[in-house]
Every structure is written in C-alpha cells, then in structure tokens.
Design a protein around this motif. Sequence first.
Motif, short mmCIF file in Angstrom:
data_model
loop_
_atom_site.label_atom_id
_atom_site.label_comp_id
_atom_site.label_asym_id
_atom_site.label_seq_id
_atom_site.Cartn_x
_atom_site.Cartn_y
_atom_site.Cartn_z
N THR A 86 -0.66 2.53 13.10
CA THR A 86 -0.50 3.19 11.80
C THR A 86 -0.64 2.19 10.66
OG1 THR A 86 1.89 2.82 11.71
CG2 THR A 86 1.13 4.86 12.80
N PHE A 87 -0.94 2.75 9.49
CA PHE A 87 -1.00 1.92 8.30
C PHE A 87 0.37 1.34 7.98
CE2 PHE A 87 -0.14 1.76 3.73
CZ PHE A 87 -0.87 0.61 3.44
N ALA A 88 1.42 2.10 8.20
CA ALA A 88 2.79 1.61 7.91
C ALA A 88 3.10 0.37 8.73
CB ALA A 88 3.81 2.71 8.18
N GLU A 89 2.69 0.37 9.99
CA GLU A 89 2.92 -0.80 10.85
C GLU A 89 2.07 -1.99 10.36
OE1 GLU A 89 2.55 -2.18 15.53
OE2 GLU A 89 2.12 -0.11 14.98
N ALA A 90 0.83 -1.73 9.97
CA ALA A 90 -0.03 -2.79 9.45
C ALA A 90 0.55 -3.37 8.17
CB ALA A 90 -1.44 -2.26 9.20
N ARG A 91 1.06 -2.52 7.31
CA ARG A 91 1.69 -2.99 6.05
C ARG A 91 2.90 -3.86 6.34
NH1 ARG A 91 2.07 -1.90 0.56
NH2 ARG A 91 4.19 -1.90 -0.26
N ARG A 92 3.72 -3.46 7.31
CA ARG A 92 4.89 -4.27 7.68
C ARG A 92 4.46 -5.65 8.19
NH1 ARG A 92 7.04 -6.05 11.93
NH2 ARG A 92 5.85 -4.77 13.36
N LEU A 93 3.44 -5.67 9.04
CA LEU A 93 2.93 -6.94 9.56
C LEU A 93 2.38 -7.81 8.44
CD1 LEU A 93 1.09 -5.71 12.79
CD2 LEU A 93 3.22 -7.03 12.68
N LEU A 94 1.74 -7.18 7.48
CA LEU A 94 1.19 -7.91 6.33
C LEU A 94 2.31 -8.48 5.46
CD1 LEU A 94 -1.53 -8.66 5.07
CD2 LEU A 94 -1.46 -6.53 3.81
N LEU A 95 3.32 -7.67 5.21
CA LEU A 95 4.46 -8.14 4.40
C LEU A 95 5.25 -9.23 5.11
CD1 LEU A 95 5.70 -4.74 2.93
CD2 LEU A 95 4.45 -6.54 1.74
N ASP A 96 5.31 -9.18 6.43
CA ASP A 96 6.01 -10.21 7.22
C ASP A 96 5.14 -11.43 7.49
OD1 ASP A 96 8.22 -8.57 7.31
OD2 ASP A 96 7.86 -7.86 9.36
N GLN A 97 3.93 -11.43 6.95
CA GLN A 97 2.95 -12.52 7.10
C GLN A 97 2.56 -12.77 8.55
OE1 GLN A 97 4.17 -16.04 4.99
NE2 GLN A 97 4.35 -14.95 3.07
N GLU A 98 2.56 -11.71 9.35
CA GLU A 98 2.11 -11.83 10.73
C GLU A 98 0.60 -11.61 10.83
OE1 GLU A 98 4.45 -9.85 13.73
OE2 GLU A 98 6.24 -9.99 12.46
N ILE A 99 0.03 -10.96 9.82
CA ILE A 99 -1.41 -10.79 9.74
C ILE A 99 -1.86 -11.16 8.33
CG2 ILE A 99 -1.58 -9.02 11.54
CD1 ILE A 99 -1.77 -6.90 9.30
N ALA A 100 -3.14 -11.47 8.20
CA ALA A 100 -3.68 -11.83 6.89
C ALA A 100 -4.35 -10.66 6.19
CB ALA A 100 -4.68 -12.97 7.05
N GLY A 101 -4.66 -9.62 6.94
CA GLY A 101 -5.30 -8.45 6.36
C GLY A 101 -5.32 -7.30 7.34
N ALA A 102 -5.42 -6.10 6.80
CA ALA A 102 -5.49 -4.90 7.63
C ALA A 102 -6.67 -4.05 7.17
CB ALA A 102 -4.19 -4.12 7.55
N TYR A 103 -7.56 -3.76 8.08
CA TYR A 103 -8.74 -2.95 7.80
C TYR A 103 -8.50 -1.55 8.34
CZ TYR A 103 -13.66 -1.51 7.74
OH TYR A 103 -14.86 -0.86 7.51
#
Length: 182
Positions: A86-103
């Motif tokens: 989900t986008f919500a999970e991608a956003r959480r990972l982005l905010l936690d700096q676990e990923i650099a971007g979500a497509y």
Amino acid sequence: MTTTHAHAAAPPAKQTSYKTKYTVLALFPFVLTALMVGIFTSAMHRPTPNNLPVAVVSSSAQQAQGMAHSLQKSAGDASDVRVVDTFAEARRLLLDQEIAGAYVMPSAQNQDAALYVAGAQGTSLKQVVTKTFTAVAEQQHVDMRTTDVVPLPTWDSMGTTSLYVTIGWAVAGFVFAAVTGA
C-alpha cells in the motif's frame, strides 16, 4: 645512616624557534584546505547509487513484482527494489528513511504514475531517485507526478546549512587553538 640522593638537573627543554612556529601556523590553513578539497573531490566526483532502497506500489501484486524484478535486473547493485502493498506502508518507510523513494504505478483509477520522495534525506538522493523513475515512467509512456513528502525548509533548499555551520565552527576551533598555542 642517612643517605642523600643527588638530583641531577634535567637538561633544558629545546625551545621551538619562532621561525618553525610561524611556518607551521602559516601552512596549517593551506594543509586544511587541501585536505578538505581533496576529500570532497574524491568522494563526490562521480557519485553512483549502491543498493539504493526504493519501493514499488501497485494495485496488482503481480504487476508490482514484475516491475520490481525488471528494475532490479536493469539497475543491478545500484538499487534495492522492494514491493510494498500500500501507499500508506510506502509512506511510512519513506518517513522512517528505510527507502529513498516510492513509485506508485498507474492503475485503472489513476492513469498517471506517482513518485514520492523525501527531499530532507538529501538533494542528491532525491535527484537520483527522480531521474531513475522518470526513465521508468517514460518507458511506460505515462506521466509521472513527483511529491516531496518531507521537503527541505525554504531557507535551506539545498540542505547544506548544517554542513557549512559545522565547517565554520571546526575551522574557528582550529584557528583559535593555533593562535593561542593550545
């Protein structure tokens, strides 16, 4: 019986000449500058991503897996592509700096792709992720909108203020120590 120990006088410490002190004092800023330029130049002359964590989101798990596999195959060690449900999970990972971007891939509801980045993670990181996924969107023949979920403040659009403040304080400390002889 009383014994007395004769203490030999310690030889006087060798004085450093003023010529040596001033030479070192004059060369110090040049050496510091040469080291700083050398280190920054060698570290940043050709930056390339290495295991850059990015996420792919799609309404279809099969479609997301296919995109992730394709990206990982073409990027090699440059990216670490993962599939997120989900986008919500991608956003959480982005905010936690676990990923650099979500497509977020296009879907039946939204014909455009979306890229989510966190500019506060660094301008160069944001540029690499944007460049990578702009090419992906072009290959898919879709428009892509980019959203910065954690932008840098307007007064520091490059994110370099803390770097310059730190360098300034470090140089000031070195100069103070050199001038006072501490």
